[in-house]
Scaffold this motif. Structure first.
Motif, PDB file in Angstrom:
ATOM      1  N   VAL A   5       0.840  -1.192   0.000  1.00  0.00           N
ATOM      2  CA  VAL A   5       0.000   0.000   0.000  1.00  0.00           C
ATOM      3  C   VAL A   5       0.881   1.250   0.000  1.00  0.00           C
ATOM      4  CG1 VAL A   5      -0.156   0.193   2.522  1.00  0.00           C
ATOM      5  CG2 VAL A   5      -2.036   1.025   1.099  1.00  0.00           C
ATOM      6  N   GLU A   6       0.408   2.310  -0.637  1.00  0.00           N
ATOM      7  CA  GLU A   6       1.133   3.574  -0.620  1.00  0.00           C
ATOM      8  C   GLU A   6       0.852   4.313   0.682  1.00  0.00           C
ATOM      9  OE1 GLU A   6       0.044   5.696  -4.126  1.00  0.00           O
ATOM     10  OE2 GLU A   6       0.780   4.131  -5.490  1.00  0.00           O
ATOM     11  N   ASP A   7       1.800   5.148   1.090  1.00  0.00           N
ATOM     12  CA  ASP A   7       1.670   5.839   2.375  1.00  0.00           C
ATOM     13  C   ASP A   7       0.396   6.671   2.451  1.00  0.00           C
ATOM     14  OD1 ASP A   7       3.952   4.810   3.524  1.00  0.00           O
ATOM     15  OD2 ASP A   7       5.226   6.517   2.978  1.00  0.00           O
ATOM     16  N   ALA A   8       0.063   7.377   1.388  1.00  0.00           N
ATOM     17  CA  ALA A   8      -1.133   8.221   1.415  1.00  0.00           C
ATOM     18  C   ALA A   8      -2.393   7.380   1.538  1.00  0.00           C
ATOM     19  CB  ALA A   8      -1.194   9.085   0.156  1.00  0.00           C
ATOM     20  N   GLU A   9      -2.432   6.228   0.869  1.00  0.00           N
ATOM     21  CA  GLU A   9      -3.573   5.324   0.976  1.00  0.00           C
ATOM     22  C   GLU A   9      -3.720   4.814   2.401  1.00  0.00           C
ATOM     23  OE1 GLU A   9      -3.447   3.261  -3.482  1.00  0.00           O
ATOM     24  OE2 GLU A   9      -2.220   2.441  -1.868  1.00  0.00           O
ATOM     25  N   LEU A  10      -2.594   4.432   2.984  1.00  0.00           N
ATOM     26  CA  LEU A  10      -2.616   3.888   4.340  1.00  0.00           C
ATOM     27  C   LEU A  10      -3.028   4.950   5.352  1.00  0.00           C
ATOM     28  CD1 LEU A  10      -2.078   1.601   6.345  1.00  0.00           C
ATOM     29  CD2 LEU A  10       0.343   2.254   6.328  1.00  0.00           C
ATOM     30  N   ASP A  11      -2.472   6.139   5.231  1.00  0.00           N
ATOM     31  CA  ASP A  11      -2.791   7.191   6.202  1.00  0.00           C
ATOM     32  C   ASP A  11      -4.277   7.546   6.160  1.00  0.00           C
ATOM     33  OD1 ASP A  11      -0.170   7.327   7.064  1.00  0.00           O
ATOM     34  OD2 ASP A  11       0.361   9.021   5.766  1.00  0.00           O
ATOM     35  N   ALA A  12      -4.852   7.643   4.971  1.00  0.00           N
ATOM     36  CA  ALA A  12      -6.274   7.987   4.855  1.00  0.00           C
ATOM     37  C   ALA A  12      -7.149   6.890   5.437  1.00  0.00           C
ATOM     38  CB  ALA A  12      -6.630   8.238   3.392  1.00  0.00           C
ATOM     39  N   THR A  13      -6.747   5.642   5.217  1.00  0.00           N
ATOM     40  CA  THR A  13      -7.527   4.515   5.736  1.00  0.00           C
ATOM     41  C   THR A  13      -7.449   4.448   7.254  1.00  0.00           C
ATOM     42  OG1 THR A  13      -7.101   3.261   3.705  1.00  0.00           O
ATOM     43  CG2 THR A  13      -7.869   2.023   5.618  1.00  0.00           C
ATOM     44  N   LEU A  14      -6.261   4.589   7.800  1.00  0.00           N
ATOM     45  CA  LEU A  14      -6.102   4.552   9.252  1.00  0.00           C
ATOM     46  C   LEU A  14      -6.880   5.679   9.921  1.00  0.00           C
ATOM     47  CD1 LEU A  14      -2.307   3.666   9.608  1.00  0.00           C
ATOM     48  CD2 LEU A  14      -4.260   2.148   9.966  1.00  0.00           C
ATOM     49  N   ALA A  61       0.873   2.180  14.988  1.00  0.00           N
ATOM     50  CA  ALA A  61       1.303   1.302  16.074  1.00  0.00           C
ATOM     51  C   ALA A  61       0.317   0.165  16.325  1.00  0.00           C
ATOM     52  CB  ALA A  61       1.503   2.108  17.349  1.00  0.00           C
ATOM     53  N   ASP A  62      -0.899   0.278  15.814  1.00  0.00           N
ATOM     54  CA  ASP A  62      -1.903  -0.779  15.970  1.00  0.00           C
ATOM     55  C   ASP A  62      -1.677  -1.938  15.008  1.00  0.00           C
ATOM     56  OD1 ASP A  62      -3.463   0.462  17.988  1.00  0.00           O
ATOM     57  OD2 ASP A  62      -4.432   1.728  16.479  1.00  0.00           O
ATOM     58  N   LEU A  63      -0.759  -1.780  14.044  1.00  0.00           N
ATOM     59  CA  LEU A  63      -0.558  -2.778  12.997  1.00  0.00           C
ATOM     60  C   LEU A  63       0.522  -3.784  13.381  1.00  0.00           C
ATOM     61  CD1 LEU A  63      -0.649  -0.422   9.871  1.00  0.00           C
ATOM     62  CD2 LEU A  63      -2.531  -1.733  10.887  1.00  0.00           C
ATOM     63  N   ASP A  64       0.384  -4.992  12.850  1.00  0.00           N
ATOM     64  CA  ASP A  64       1.364  -6.064  13.041  1.00  0.00           C
ATOM     65  C   ASP A  64       2.480  -5.880  12.009  1.00  0.00           C
ATOM     66  OD1 ASP A  64       2.829  -8.407  13.103  1.00  0.00           O
ATOM     67  OD2 ASP A  64       1.096  -9.745  13.117  1.00  0.00           O
ATOM     68  N   PRO A  65       3.692  -5.558  12.430  1.00  0.00           N
ATOM     69  CA  PRO A  65       4.766  -5.304  11.461  1.00  0.00           C
ATOM     70  C   PRO A  65       5.185  -6.533  10.665  1.00  0.00           C
ATOM     71  CG  PRO A  65       5.629  -5.321  13.705  1.00  0.00           C
ATOM     72  CD  PRO A  65       4.136  -5.373  13.825  1.00  0.00           C
ATOM     73  N   SER A  66       4.814  -7.716  11.126  1.00  0.00           N
ATOM     74  CA  SER A  66       5.200  -8.926  10.390  1.00  0.00           C
ATOM     75  C   SER A  66       4.299  -9.192   9.185  1.00  0.00           C
ATOM     76  CB  SER A  66       5.182 -10.137  11.331  1.00  0.00           C
ATOM     77  OG  SER A  66       3.855 -10.511  11.657  1.00  0.00           O
ATOM     78  N   LEU A  67       3.182  -8.468   9.091  1.00  0.00           N
ATOM     79  CA  LEU A  67       2.251  -8.623   7.977  1.00  0.00           C
ATOM     80  C   LEU A  67       2.028  -7.237   7.364  1.00  0.00           C
ATOM     81  CD1 LEU A  67      -0.309 -11.059   9.661  1.00  0.00           C
ATOM     82  CD2 LEU A  67       1.264 -11.633   7.790  1.00  0.00           C
ATOM     83  N   PRO A  68       2.857  -6.838   6.417  1.00  0.00           N
ATOM     84  CA  PRO A  68       2.811  -5.470   5.894  1.00  0.00           C
ATOM     85  C   PRO A  68       1.521  -5.185   5.129  1.00  0.00           C
ATOM     86  CG  PRO A  68       4.283  -6.835   4.580  1.00  0.00           C
ATOM     87  CD  PRO A  68       3.931  -7.646   5.783  1.00  0.00           C
ATOM     88  N   PRO A  69       1.006  -3.964   5.223  1.00  0.00           N
ATOM     89  CA  PRO A  69      -0.217  -3.610   4.494  1.00  0.00           C
ATOM     90  C   PRO A  69      -0.037  -3.748   2.984  1.00  0.00           C
ATOM     91  CG  PRO A  69       0.281  -1.957   6.179  1.00  0.00           C
ATOM     92  CD  PRO A  69       1.485  -2.845   6.066  1.00  0.00           C
ATOM     93  N   HIS A  70      -1.016  -4.384   2.355  1.00  0.00           N
ATOM     94  CA  HIS A  70      -1.006  -4.582   0.910  1.00  0.00           C
ATOM     95  C   HIS A  70      -2.397  -4.347   0.356  1.00  0.00           C
ATOM     96  CE1 HIS A  70       2.654  -6.962  -0.751  1.00  0.00           C
ATOM     97  NE2 HIS A  70       3.059  -6.278   0.307  1.00  0.00           N
ATOM     98  N   VAL A  71      -2.454  -4.001  -0.919  1.00  0.00           N
ATOM     99  CA  VAL A  71      -3.694  -4.065  -1.683  1.00  0.00           C
ATOM    100  C   VAL A  71      -3.673  -5.380  -2.437  1.00  0.00           C
ATOM    101  CG1 VAL A  71      -5.099  -3.015  -3.482  1.00  0.00           C
ATOM    102  CG2 VAL A  71      -3.829  -1.559  -1.885  1.00  0.00           C
ATOM    103  N   ALA A  72      -4.621  -6.257  -2.125  1.00  0.00           N
ATOM    104  CA  ALA A  72      -4.623  -7.614  -2.651  1.00  0.00           C
ATOM    105  C   ALA A  72      -5.838  -7.829  -3.548  1.00  0.00           C
ATOM    106  CB  ALA A  72      -4.615  -8.633  -1.514  1.00  0.00           C
ATOM    107  N   PHE A  73      -5.653  -8.659  -4.561  1.00  0.00           N
ATOM    108  CA  PHE A  73      -6.712  -8.932  -5.542  1.00  0.00           C
ATOM    109  C   PHE A  73      -7.010 -10.430  -5.584  1.00  0.00           C
ATOM    110  CE2 PHE A  73      -8.147 -10.115  -9.808  1.00  0.00           C
ATOM    111  CZ  PHE A  73      -9.175  -9.210 -10.030  1.00  0.00           C
TER     112      PHE A  73
END
Length: 287
Positions: free
Chosen positions: A133-142, A150-162
């Motif tokens: 995921v792009e930073d701007a996409e992630l920030d708007a979603t969060l 800090a609420d996210l699990d760093p071992s599973l990075p945010p992605h846009v999946a299809f």
């Protein structure tokens, strides 16, 4: 005129054997006579997150044209409504393989009767893929979720999946974070529509192959989906992309528990195959 007076509407709940669990879907086995606006009206009347419409059928070849409508719009692919439709067809025409032509491409579904006499269906998804995921996409979603990085699990990075549709995958660091879902419906819907995301798939990892999931679906007019087969397929592909799938792996996703509609999705992922298999039961429910 009430849509239900002119169209036979079946109601099933998918990814469960309990009518009180799973994700309800409307199923219309003969929708060849319905225009797009009528299908949308029927979906809105039914009121479930998705209603499936068979608009063309070749019964000898067990091949069907299948479309999906939420109460607000058509959706290219819906996993739980596919499972529900496959079970409804298998109950009427016998178990075996079915082929659905959808806006997301050809979807094959194997149906079989289990030892308890219930029909279980396994769909094979469209080819899956994902990207960070792009930073701007992630920030708007969060911001819309009222979450912090800090609420996210760093071992599973945010992605846009299809997996037939696009889904943003966010992994919570704790089960408590996942359980506390109180988001800005309009703001999240705006972000998702801007990026053509069908759901945001929020997950928490319980074990190597066990996950809990929640799926907000504001673009469809639904606060949360209790079982999301397309997102489960996308998630399987995501885990393959980030290198978490080393060999043929069966995942179990538990969804809907925080809504009081528990669902179980079984996801089979092969590191050499971009398609993912998602399996579950479906049972009829009363209107």
């Amino acid at each position: 005129m009430n849509a239900s007076t002119t169209t036979e509407i079946l109601r099933y709940t998918a990814f469960t054997t309990d009518p009180a669990g799973g994700n309800p879907a409307g199923v219309i086995l003969d929708a060849a006579h319905l225009a797009d606006d009528r299908m949308l009206a029927v979906a809105a009347e039914v009121g479930y997150s998705e209603t499936a419409f068979i608009t063309a059928a070749d019964l000898p070849r067990r091949r069907f044209r299948l479309r999906f409508f939420s109460p607000l719009a058509e959706v290219a692919f819906c996993g739980h409504a596919t499972i529900a439709t496959a079970v409804a067809l298998a109950e009427r025409h016998g178990a075996g393989e079915l082929v659905f032509d959808t806006a997301a491409g050809e979807i094959r579904v194997a149906t079989a009767v289990d030892g308890a006499g219930a029909v279980r269906a396994t769909l094979t998804s469209a080819p899956t893929h994902s990207r960070p995921v792009e930073d701007a996409e992630l920030d708007a979603t969060l911001a819309a979720l009222h979450w912090e990085r800090a609420d996210l699990d760093p071992s599973l990075p945010p992605h846009v999946a299809f997996g037939g549709n696009h889904h943003l995958v966010l992994a919570a660091a704790t089960r408590a974070r996942l359980a506390d879902l109180a988001y800005d419906f309009d703001a999240l819907g705006d972000v998702m529509r801007a990026h053509d995301w069908t759901t945001v798939q929020l997950v928490w990892q319980e074990s190597d192959t066990g996950f809990h999931a929640r799926d907000p679906f504001p673009p469809g007019g639904v606060v949360e989906d209790p079982a999301t087969g397309a997102a489960a397929a996308a998630f399987g592909g995501y885990l393959r992309t980030i290198g978490r799938i080393r060999g043929a792996t069966t995942l179990t996703l538990r969804q809907g528990e925080d809504m009081g509609r528990p669902s179980t999705l079984t996801v089979d992922v092969d590191p050499t195959d971009p398609r993912v298999r998602v399996a579950g039961h479906a049972v009829p429910i009363a209107p």
